[in-house]
Design a protein around this motif. Structure first.
Motif, short mmCIF file in Angstrom:
data_model
loop_
_atom_site.label_atom_id
_atom_site.label_comp_id
_atom_site.label_asym_id
_atom_site.label_seq_id
_atom_site.Cartn_x
_atom_site.Cartn_y
_atom_site.Cartn_z
N ARG A 102 -4.96 4.90 10.68
CA ARG A 102 -5.58 6.13 11.19
C ARG A 102 -5.80 7.13 10.06
O ARG A 102 -6.84 7.78 9.99
CB ARG A 102 -4.69 6.73 12.28
CG ARG A 102 -5.33 7.92 12.98
CD ARG A 102 -4.41 8.50 14.04
NE ARG A 102 -4.14 7.54 15.11
CZ ARG A 102 -2.93 7.17 15.48
NH1 ARG A 102 -1.86 7.68 14.88
NH2 ARG A 102 -2.75 6.31 16.46
N GLU A 103 -4.83 7.23 9.15
CA GLU A 103 -4.98 8.12 8.00
C GLU A 103 -6.09 7.63 7.08
O GLU A 103 -6.89 8.43 6.58
CB GLU A 103 -3.65 8.21 7.24
CG GLU A 103 -3.71 9.15 6.04
CD GLU A 103 -2.41 9.17 5.25
OE1 GLU A 103 -2.28 10.03 4.36
OE2 GLU A 103 -1.53 8.33 5.52
N ASN A 152 -9.46 8.56 8.47
CA ASN A 152 -9.77 9.97 8.27
C ASN A 152 -10.19 10.26 6.84
O ASN A 152 -11.12 11.05 6.59
CB ASN A 152 -8.55 10.83 8.64
CG ASN A 152 -8.25 10.79 10.12
OD1 ASN A 152 -9.11 10.45 10.93
ND2 ASN A 152 -7.03 11.12 10.50
N ILE A 153 -9.51 9.61 5.86
CA ILE A 153 -9.84 9.85 4.46
C ILE A 153 -11.22 9.30 4.12
O ILE A 153 -12.00 9.94 3.40
CB ILE A 153 -8.75 9.24 3.55
CG1 ILE A 153 -7.51 10.12 3.60
CG2 ILE A 153 -9.24 9.10 2.12
CD1 ILE A 153 -6.37 9.66 2.73
N PHE A 204 -4.85 17.44 1.16
CA PHE A 204 -3.69 17.47 2.05
C PHE A 204 -2.91 18.76 1.84
O PHE A 204 -2.49 19.40 2.78
CB PHE A 204 -2.76 16.27 1.76
CG PHE A 204 -3.27 14.99 2.32
CD1 PHE A 204 -3.40 14.81 3.68
CD2 PHE A 204 -3.64 13.95 1.48
CE1 PHE A 204 -3.86 13.62 4.20
CE2 PHE A 204 -4.11 12.76 2.00
CZ PHE A 204 -4.22 12.60 3.35
N TYR A 215 -1.50 4.24 -2.96
CA TYR A 215 -1.02 5.26 -2.03
C TYR A 215 -0.11 4.62 -0.99
O TYR A 215 -0.27 3.45 -0.63
CB TYR A 215 -2.21 5.94 -1.39
CG TYR A 215 -1.89 7.12 -0.50
CD1 TYR A 215 -1.05 8.13 -0.94
CD2 TYR A 215 -2.44 7.23 0.78
CE1 TYR A 215 -0.76 9.22 -0.14
CE2 TYR A 215 -2.16 8.31 1.59
CZ TYR A 215 -1.32 9.31 1.13
OH TYR A 215 -1.03 10.37 1.93
N GLY A 227 -0.32 4.81 14.03
CA GLY A 227 -1.54 4.59 13.26
C GLY A 227 -1.77 3.17 12.81
O GLY A 227 -2.71 2.90 12.05
N GLY A 266 0.40 7.59 7.21
CA GLY A 266 -0.32 7.63 8.49
C GLY A 266 -1.05 6.35 8.82
O GLY A 266 -1.80 6.28 9.81
N ASN A 267 -0.87 5.33 7.96
CA ASN A 267 -1.42 4.00 8.18
C ASN A 267 -2.94 4.00 8.33
O ASN A 267 -3.63 4.79 7.68
CB ASN A 267 -0.72 3.34 9.38
CG ASN A 267 0.73 3.02 9.06
OD1 ASN A 267 1.00 2.19 8.20
ND2 ASN A 267 1.66 3.70 9.71
N ASN A 281 3.36 15.36 0.50
CA ASN A 281 2.44 14.39 -0.09
C ASN A 281 2.18 14.65 -1.57
O ASN A 281 1.57 13.82 -2.24
CB ASN A 281 1.10 14.42 0.65
CG ASN A 281 1.17 13.70 1.98
OD1 ASN A 281 1.86 12.71 2.09
ND2 ASN A 281 0.49 14.22 2.97
N TRP A 339 0.35 5.49 2.25
CA TRP A 339 -0.26 5.51 3.58
C TRP A 339 0.75 5.74 4.70
O TRP A 339 0.92 4.89 5.58
CB TRP A 339 -1.05 4.23 3.84
CG TRP A 339 -2.18 4.05 2.88
CD1 TRP A 339 -2.29 3.15 1.88
CD2 TRP A 339 -3.37 4.86 2.81
NE1 TRP A 339 -3.45 3.34 1.18
CE2 TRP A 339 -4.14 4.39 1.74
CE3 TRP A 339 -3.85 5.94 3.57
CZ2 TRP A 339 -5.36 4.93 1.38
CZ3 TRP A 339 -5.06 6.50 3.21
CH2 TRP A 339 -5.81 5.99 2.14
#
Length: 452
Positions: free
Chosen positions: A363-364, A367-368, A393, A356, A176, A360-361, A398, A358
């Motif tokens: 890419r996450e 999405n958020i 989530f 946060y 990500g 998923g870096n 998390n 992160w």
């Protein structure tokens, strides 16, 4: 650009004529011949061809119809019509349709080569023009890569330098982080930008399927192989091949990949003749290669072949100062896609997002932000919107991180409320005005945050 000989495709129903082309052109060009229009169209869809020599008198599908079909498949293709003197009117018609030129049978070698060279020169000029336009459009672009940190600036500098070479590149970083974006940026800024950019995820395919996808296969090589298929290496010829998740390759595939890199050729599955290739290889992985090399799950010699120029992408948590850049970029992107007009994120929301981890870096984060834009119907995204989005989530891994974020944003709010109350000598009306919120909201916050 590369120094490989130009590829000429000759289409003629006379076998003797095709043999003549082979004999007189093979020393200077890569010559492919076929007596069949359907076969010619198939070859054009599978290989990079520079010029087509097309006989006007063809059975079943005449030369004019064949010309139209080739142009439909390859609009940029330069086509030289070959005709007898009594078919000159058909050749003129082909010129009107866009053929480069025509030559009359019988022709001299000098005339044929001269016509081919002129067609190649035109093709080169067209490609260079397209290439320059693309480079102009991309001169300040890094393929959606963003960053103001010193580490990202060094990565941008590295991209500019290595794009001018053909050296193999290994991009490392967590999932990500944008490794494929780096690969695309290098290709688009390189001399191969007008050539194919082909990708394959080595982790997504089992060994047998990965082998046939990478190297191609011959007809009858295995059950279901009803026709010859070129692999990713051949499809990427003269361009760039991006091997994602390279660390997931099996030992057998590593050996075959190493052999192809060293020999600059590929062996199709079921094939007997090596096929020469000219491909720039960019690889990416999220694994640490040193333990993999130590336990011999990854070949050290292949690692050094791939890792000529290493580029490491830091995780988002290590470049959190770039977060506002990404927030603005993704907000504009999803505002346009979802027909929204959200103006931005308030301070509390940004503090919450910056706190946060992160995992998923980027890419996450993308999405958020998409989720926030989808679910938010106010002009600004607030900390409450972020809390709700993060709570979606719903997994234990998390939950502690999300709780820590909530505590961080409460600490931020409490600090700024106390500062406002201090500056206004505890006048709540003036403090609310200073904070830019309603007095009732301030009173509610004072209560929920236990501010005395």
């Amino acid at each position: 650009m590369t120094n490989q000989p130009a590829t000429i495709l000759a289409l003629d129903d006379e076998r003797s004529m095709l043999l003549t082309y082979q004999n007189i052109l093979k020393k200077k060009y890569n010559i492919i011949t076929t007596p069949s229009t359907p076969e010619a169209l198939k070859l054009l869809s599978q290989q990079n061809v520079d010029v087509v020599l097309l006989d006007i008198r063809m059975p079943r599908i005449n030369g004019i119809e064949a010309f139209k079909r080739i142009r439909t498949l390859k609009p940029e293709m330069e086509i030289v019509m070959v005709t007898a003197s009594n078919e000159a009117l058909d050749a003129v018609e082909a010129l009107k349709l866009g053929a480069f030129d025509y030559i009359l049978k019988p022709f001299e070698l000098k005339q044929l080569v001269s016509t081919i060279e002129k067609a190649l020169k035109k093709m080169t000029l067209i490609r260079e023009n397209l290439y320059l336009k693309e480079r102009l459009a991309q001169s300040s672009s890094y393929c959606d890569l963003l960053g103001n940190t010193q580490e990202m600036k060094r990565i941008f500098e590295t991209i500019d330098i290595v794009a001018k070479t053909d050296s193999s590149i290994l991009i490392t970083g967590e999932s990500g982080t944008g490794k494929e974006l780096v690969a695309k940026a290098i290709h688009q800024k390189s001399r191969r930008a007008s050539q194919p950019y082909v990708t394959i995820n080595c982790a997504a395919l089992p060994e047998t399927l990965l082998e046939s996808e990478l190297f191609g296969f011959e007809r009858g090589a295995f059950t279901g192989a009803t026709e010859r298929k070129p692999g990713k290496f051949e499809l990427a010829n003269l361009g760039t091949l991006f091997l994602d998740e390279i660390g997931c390759m099996t030992a057998k595939m590593q050996a075959k990949l190493l052999r192809s890199i060293q020999s600059r050729s590929v062996d199709r599955v079921g094939g007997t003749v090596p096929i020469p290739i000219d491909v720039r290889i960019i690889s990416a992985t999220n694994i640490d290669f040193q333990p993999a090399i130590s336990d011999r799950s990854f070949r050290e010699d292949l690692f050094y072949r791939l890792n000529v120029i290493p580029i490491h992408l830091p995780p988002l948590r290590e470049r959190i100062r770039d977060l506002p850049l990404f927030l603005n970029y993704f907000l504009n992107k999803f505002n346009a896609e979802l027909n929204r007009q959200i103006q931005g994120f308030n301070k509390e929301a940004i503090v919450l997002l910056e706190s946060y981890d992160w995992p998923g870096n980027i890419r996450e984060l993308q999405n958020i932000v998409e989720r926030l834009v989808t679910l938010c119907f106010s002009q600004q995204i607030t900390a409450e919107h972020v809390k709700k989005s993060l709570s979606l989530f719903g997994n234990k891994d998390n939950s502690m991180e999300v709780q820590a974020l909530f505590m961080a944003v409460e600490s931020f709010e409490k600090k700024h409320i106390l500062k406002a109350l201090e500056r206004t000598s505890d006048n709540r009306t003036q403090a609310a005005r200073l904070l830019g919120i309603a007095r009732s909201t301030l009173i509610s916050k004072i209560s929920s945050l236990n501010i005395c």
